[in-house]
Design an enzyme around this catalytic site. Structure first.
Site, mmCIF file in Angstrom:
data_model
loop_
_atom_site.group_PDB
_atom_site.id
_atom_site.type_symbol
_atom_site.label_atom_id
_atom_site.label_comp_id
_atom_site.label_asym_id
_atom_site.label_seq_id
_atom_site.Cartn_x
_atom_site.Cartn_y
_atom_site.Cartn_z
ATOM 1 N N HIS A 24 28.654 22.849 -11.504
ATOM 2 C CA HIS A 24 27.649 21.905 -12.008
ATOM 3 C C HIS A 24 27.234 20.923 -10.925
ATOM 4 O O HIS A 24 28.040 20.505 -10.087
ATOM 5 C CB HIS A 24 28.132 21.192 -13.274
ATOM 6 N N GLU A 40 26.794 19.350 -17.424
ATOM 7 C CA GLU A 40 28.235 19.490 -17.656
ATOM 8 C C GLU A 40 28.902 18.173 -17.989
ATOM 9 O O GLU A 40 29.794 18.117 -18.850
ATOM 10 C CB GLU A 40 28.901 20.120 -16.424
ATOM 11 N N GLU A 41 28.497 17.091 -17.330
ATOM 12 C CA GLU A 41 29.178 15.810 -17.523
ATOM 13 C C GLU A 41 28.997 15.246 -18.939
ATOM 14 O O GLU A 41 29.724 14.331 -19.327
ATOM 15 C CB GLU A 41 28.699 14.782 -16.490
ATOM 16 N N ASP A 81 35.104 24.153 -10.867
ATOM 17 C CA ASP A 81 34.897 22.726 -11.055
ATOM 18 C C ASP A 81 35.890 21.975 -10.172
ATOM 19 O O ASP A 81 35.881 22.130 -8.967
ATOM 20 C CB ASP A 81 35.028 22.355 -12.531
#
Length: 345
Positions: free
Chosen positions: A67, A218-219, A239
């Protein structure tokens, strides 16, 4: 575009502001890198970047993500004295950004610099400068402009909802540490970009058709849960490994996650990754991340019928001022390269 080492490319990516919701510039940047190297890619409706590389087996696919969205903030409101109240984007604490330089990205008036401070910062004025709670009410932005009223702010073109990015302060030390904000997850993005470039140059063919997604949400929990081809069998999120008490993860090996807040990762795929590390002498650590979610876990929650895994470089002080070492970056890179050329579980 000149080929850069993974650590140099990581630094380059950290310097591009990309809080969740404000990722169009970095997505375009990565797309241009791929285009310059003869790699086709497309941007989906959510703004993620997807490229598919055909493999020997086109009936069973792999899906791999990194991401590119980061922590950040938005302008929440304008205070009577011309300071800005902020609203956080992503899972982090106000104390981790106190004293940080930042940039406010406006819709039509360009960018403005500022500093994130406690309202009660001066010890010469406030008795509770050290004890006041670090929260939305007390943390504010001091703009580098001559402003003292809400009207002054509005005249600059700053509005509620303008995105705020944090100065990454990226440094590569002489002994190959990289310290910066947003190593989560720009280390992994750099690894996947360079893998695609290396694969194109080598002329090799992957054993399975593989989809590479640079996700951009993603966050906030749903970055890689769509655009998954029905033929995808294995899904690997690249990640970061979280370091701290009760953790094995360090800054010199690749971290393989066995469980996070969503539950255990697929045992067969996890064991496959461990075996690859053992066979190819890649330093690794197994770990549980108790307060963590990934693109892969988001895909599972969305109902994807896949075998899911999670690996990453070991990152110290995650979601704050992060650091890792080139050894961890290289171990993660080696596992990614080895995995993508291996047979499925």
């Amino acid at each position: 575009m000149e080929y850069k080492s993974t650590i140099e490319l990581t630094k380059e990516l950290t310097l591009i502001p990309s809080p969740t919701g404000f990722t169009q510039n970095i997505i375009t940047y990565i797309k241009n890198i791929l285009t310059d190297n003869g790699i086709d890619s497309s941007i989906n409706r959510k703004g993620s970047l997807l490229t598919t590389i055909n493999g020997e087996n086109n009936s069973e696919h792999r899906f791999i993500t990194a991401h590119i969205d980061t922590l950040g903030a938005m302008v929440r409101s304008i205070k009577p004295d011309g300071r800005l109240k902020i609203d956080l984007i992503g899972g982090f604490k106000y104390n981790s950004i106190e004293g940080e330089y930042c940039t406010i990205h406006t819709q039509n008036s360009g960018n403005f610099s500022g500093t994130i401070l406690m309202h009660q910062t001066s010890v010469h004025v406030y008795q509770d400068a050290g004890t006041a709670e670090r929260n939305q009410s007390n943390i504010e932005i001091r703009l580098d402009e001559r402003v003292s009223t809400p009207d002054d702010i509005l005249k600059l073109g700053i509005q509620i909802g303008d995105f705020i990015s944090f100065d990454p302060r990226t440094v590569i030390t002489k002994n190959n540490f990289i310290k910066s904000r947003h190593l989560d997850d720009k280390v992994s993005a750099a690894i996947l970009i360079n893998f695609l470039i290396d694969l194109k140059k080598s002329g090799k063919k992957l054993p399975y058709t593989t989809h590479f997604l640079f996700s951009n949400n993603e966050e906030i929990g749903y970055g890689g849960n769509s655009n998954i081809d029905y033929r995808v069998i294995e899904y690997l999120a690249v990640d970061m490994g979280a370091m701290g008490d009760d953790q094995q993860t360090d800054e010199y090996s690749v971290s393989i996650c066995v469980k996070d807040a969503s539950g255990p990762y697929h045992l067969g795929l996890r064991n496959h990754l461990v075996n690859l590390c053992s066979q190819h002498k890649i330093n690794y650590k197994l770990d549980i991340y108790p307060f963590y979610g990934s693109d892969a876990s988001a895909a599972m929650k969305a109902g994807a019928d896949i075998k899911h895994g999670l690996i990453g470089a070991g990152i110290d002080a995650s979601h704050a001022f992060e650091r890792t070492h080139i050894d961890s970056i290289n171990a993660t890179k080696n596992l990614v390269y080895t995995y993508l050329f291996s047979q499925m579980v």
